[in-house]
Enzyme design. Structure first.
Site, PDB file in Angstrom:
ATOM      1  N   SER A  41       0.832  -1.195   0.000  1.00  0.00           N
ATOM      2  CA  SER A  41       0.000   0.000   0.000  1.00  0.00           C
ATOM      3  C   SER A  41       0.877   1.259   0.000  1.00  0.00           C
ATOM      4  O   SER A  41       1.680   1.442  -0.910  1.00  0.00           O
ATOM      5  CB  SER A  41      -0.955  -0.045   1.200  1.00  0.00           C
ATOM      6  OG  SER A  41      -1.984   0.899   1.065  1.00  0.00           O
ATOM      7  N   ASP A  85     -10.070  -4.497  -4.600  1.00  0.00           N
ATOM      8  CA  ASP A  85      -9.477  -3.588  -3.620  1.00  0.00           C
ATOM      9  C   ASP A  85     -10.295  -2.292  -3.521  1.00  0.00           C
ATOM     10  O   ASP A  85     -10.362  -1.529  -4.482  1.00  0.00           O
ATOM     11  CB  ASP A  85      -8.029  -3.270  -4.023  1.00  0.00           C
ATOM     12  CG  ASP A  85      -7.242  -2.566  -2.939  1.00  0.00           C
ATOM     13  OD1 ASP A  85      -7.862  -1.879  -2.114  1.00  0.00           O
ATOM     14  OD2 ASP A  85      -6.008  -2.707  -2.922  1.00  0.00           O
ATOM     15  N   HIS A 126      -8.036  -5.377  -0.117  1.00  0.00           N
ATOM     16  CA  HIS A 126      -6.764  -4.703   0.187  1.00  0.00           C
ATOM     17  C   HIS A 126      -6.010  -5.562   1.199  1.00  0.00           C
ATOM     18  O   HIS A 126      -6.043  -5.308   2.412  1.00  0.00           O
ATOM     19  CB  HIS A 126      -7.047  -3.309   0.736  1.00  0.00           C
ATOM     20  CG  HIS A 126      -5.856  -2.394   0.733  1.00  0.00           C
ATOM     21  ND1 HIS A 126      -5.180  -2.040  -0.423  1.00  0.00           N
ATOM     22  CD2 HIS A 126      -5.203  -1.752   1.749  1.00  0.00           C
ATOM     23  CE1 HIS A 126      -4.193  -1.218  -0.129  1.00  0.00           C
ATOM     24  NE2 HIS A 126      -4.177  -1.046   1.198  1.00  0.00           N
TER      25      HIS A 126
END
Length: 220
Positions: free
Chosen positions: A115, A169, A200
């Site tokens: 991320s 996601d 995610h």
């Protein structure tokens, strides 16, 4: 210098994996992945998990948390924190330099992140004066793309990249990852892309694919 958590698979490591966590997490977040990744014929590795600085995050009403840069809105691709990205790229460069002082040169360093951490891994990898062994970017995108591309080096563009993303996601839409992949490939970067039916997060198949990719770099 950032505070770090470290794990060495054996004494006198020859290689380093520098792994950056996501927003609101810390260096402990991905430490449990080490035994899942390792293969018996790999050389001795030092895993370094740095803790990002604590800073206020605009999208979270200014709440202070560990983050590599600020997020100004829910559309993470707009109003990006260029100064925060640049600061974190510089801090990663310091960690890479420290590994050199400990006997591990850039060509034996893998820079990984998830991320926000993956975004910094991509930006930092592109800007290195010497090529790294590889960059791992999970569930992420290329931050402040125009500035990052402009600051890219020949060595950075020659560093191979592993990218993986969840097709469902809701935090970092896969389309952002795909756009970043295509932007990198347009620069001549070798990108190994993987997509999984997940949100995610990471999954077992992703870890296995990453281990195979790492194997090709760690074992000649």
């Amino acid at each position: 210098m950032l505070e770090t958590l470290e794990h060495e698979t054996r004494s006198n490591p020859d290689w380093c994996v520098l792994w950056l966590h996501g927003l609101g997490a810390d260096g402990h977040d991905f430490a449990p992945i080490v035994p899942e990744l390792l293969r018996p014929d790999w050389p001795a590795l030092r895993f370094v998990f740095p803790h990002a600085p604590v800073r206020p995050i605009t999208v979270n009403n200014g709440a202070r948390m560990r983050a590599w840069y600020d997020i100004a809105g829910f559309d993470i691709a707009s109003r990006q924190d260029a100064a925060g990205v640049a600061q974190s790229v510089g801090q990663v460069a310091e960690l890479i330099a420290r590994e050199g002082e400990r006997g591990i040169p850039p060509e034996r360093i893998l820079l990984a992140g998830f991320s926000q951490g993956g975004a910094i891994a991509l930006a930092a990898g592109l800007q290195q004066p010497r090529a790294l062994a590889g960059v791992v970017a999970l569930s992420t995108y290329l931050p402040v793309a125009e500035a990052t591309v402009a600051a890219s080096t020949e060595a950075g563009r020659g560093t191979p990249v592993f990218m993986a993303h969840g097709s469902q996601d809701p935090v970092v839409p896969e389309q952002l990852g795909l756009m970043s992949r295509d932007r990198l490939r347009g620069l001549g970067v070798q990108v190994d892309w993987h997509s999984y039916p997940m949100a995610h997060q990471v999954c077992r198949e992703e870890i296995d694919a990453l281990a195979t990719w790492m194997q090709a770099r760690l074992v000649a």
